[in-house]
Design a protein around this motif. Sequence first.
Motif, short mmCIF file in Angstrom:
data_model
loop_
_atom_site.label_atom_id
_atom_site.label_comp_id
_atom_site.label_asym_id
_atom_site.label_seq_id
_atom_site.Cartn_x
_atom_site.Cartn_y
_atom_site.Cartn_z
N PRO A 148 47.99 -31.97 -34.40
CA PRO A 148 46.97 -31.60 -35.04
C PRO A 148 45.53 -32.49 -35.80
N ARG A 149 44.92 -31.78 -35.76
CA ARG A 149 43.52 -32.26 -36.75
C ARG A 149 43.92 -32.29 -38.16
N PRO A 150 43.57 -33.16 -38.39
CA PRO A 150 43.03 -33.47 -40.27
C PRO A 150 43.02 -32.43 -40.40
N ARG A 151 43.56 -31.73 -41.64
CA ARG A 151 43.44 -30.62 -42.83
C ARG A 151 42.63 -30.75 -43.43
N GLU A 152 41.73 -32.36 -43.53
CA GLU A 152 40.81 -32.70 -44.89
C GLU A 152 39.85 -33.36 -44.03
N SER A 153 39.06 -33.03 -43.67
CA SER A 153 37.83 -33.85 -43.27
C SER A 153 37.59 -34.88 -44.32
N ARG A 154 37.28 -36.27 -43.95
CA ARG A 154 37.72 -37.68 -44.27
C ARG A 154 36.07 -38.16 -43.46
N LYS A 155 35.29 -38.70 -44.82
CA LYS A 155 34.34 -39.95 -43.87
C LYS A 155 34.77 -41.82 -43.34
N THR A 156 34.42 -41.66 -41.70
CA THR A 156 34.85 -42.96 -41.48
C THR A 156 33.97 -43.83 -41.83
N ASP A 157 33.97 -44.81 -41.77
CA ASP A 157 33.26 -46.44 -42.21
C ASP A 157 32.36 -46.27 -40.59
N LEU A 158 31.77 -47.01 -40.20
CA LEU A 158 31.41 -47.31 -39.04
C LEU A 158 32.03 -48.64 -38.49
N PHE A 159 32.34 -47.96 -37.03
CA PHE A 159 34.02 -49.08 -35.91
C PHE A 159 34.54 -49.36 -37.50
N GLY A 160 35.01 -48.67 -37.93
CA GLY A 160 36.28 -48.11 -38.86
C GLY A 160 37.98 -48.08 -37.89
N SER A 161 38.47 -46.83 -38.80
CA SER A 161 39.61 -46.51 -38.06
C SER A 161 39.84 -45.88 -36.98
N GLY A 162 38.72 -45.17 -36.70
CA GLY A 162 38.36 -43.72 -35.41
C GLY A 162 38.62 -44.99 -34.18
N PHE A 163 37.25 -46.08 -34.70
CA PHE A 163 37.22 -46.71 -33.78
C PHE A 163 38.58 -47.59 -33.07
N ARG A 164 38.42 -47.78 -34.07
CA ARG A 164 39.98 -48.96 -33.79
C ARG A 164 40.93 -47.98 -33.12
N LEU A 165 41.14 -47.19 -33.19
CA LEU A 165 42.43 -46.06 -33.16
C LEU A 165 42.45 -46.22 -31.21
N ALA A 166 40.83 -45.93 -30.71
CA ALA A 166 40.05 -45.39 -30.24
C ALA A 166 40.56 -47.05 -28.63
N ALA A 167 39.88 -47.72 -29.18
CA ALA A 167 40.29 -49.20 -28.69
C ALA A 167 41.42 -49.36 -28.45
N GLU A 168 42.68 -49.27 -29.26
CA GLU A 168 43.84 -49.61 -29.34
C GLU A 168 44.17 -48.91 -27.81
N SER A 169 44.35 -47.34 -28.13
CA SER A 169 44.77 -46.44 -27.28
C SER A 169 43.98 -46.32 -25.27
N MET A 170 42.66 -47.40 -25.75
CA MET A 170 41.74 -47.89 -24.29
C MET A 170 42.16 -48.56 -23.42
N ASN A 171 42.99 -49.92 -24.50
CA ASN A 171 43.21 -50.78 -24.07
C ASN A 171 44.26 -51.09 -23.78
N GLY A 172 45.83 -49.80 -24.15
CA GLY A 172 46.78 -49.70 -24.44
C GLY A 172 47.14 -48.79 -22.69
#
Length: 221
Positions: free
Chosen positions: A47-71
């Motif tokens: 599920p999606r997070p219940r509370e929206s939270r702002k992420t920094d530019l090239f922060g956790s969201g990007f790192r998770l995506a990069a990990e998945s794509m490289n994986g």
Amino acid sequence: MAPPSALACGYENPNDLALGLLNWVFPKSLYVRTAVWQAEQAGILPPRPRESRKTDLFGSGFRLAAESMNGLGARINAAYATGRGPSFSVLLIPAVMWTTYTPTKGGYSVQVHADGPAKGDIVIVTDEKVVRGLVDGSFDAAAAESHGLVRFYGPTDRQDQVRAALAALANALSRPGDHGMPAPRAEESEPLYCGPGDHDVSILQAGEPARLYSLPSVKQK
């Protein structure tokens, strides 16, 4: 006349116009968003997070995506014969982030946060958590496609080559974390979004070589 500059990837605010333009270039690609929501409701995807939270530019969201794509590249390299795989690009939405997968003698070369698909690439439109599921073995590529979680664009015969490469993942590795790849993290992050820049997108028609076009720049408010 030269084509206008295109939409690039960033991790900022949602850009509905960018997504609308992508839906024009890749018809019905936004159906993936509905399919992801339905899969979340059905428990197929986290599920999606219940509370929206702002992420920094090239922060956790990007790192998770990069990990998945490289994986994904590492999994395909472990499963598929080196050097003979098809060239393809993955477009994550709503991020509008491109990753290219280019076959080499040493296995797939992966470029995360690419400027766009390489000429002639098959294009796959999906969501980051779908890629994560393919990497960790939560479900296979055929199941993902049957649920509408991935959509393919390009000549049919080359689509089938990419499907075969993705199908090989199911039998390649028995558990996450093999071959030096860390098991994907369970926690969720905010969706990834893109801003204006210099990305090209490809309009692909069956039986014809891919041609590169650009989408117009859109200023973020």
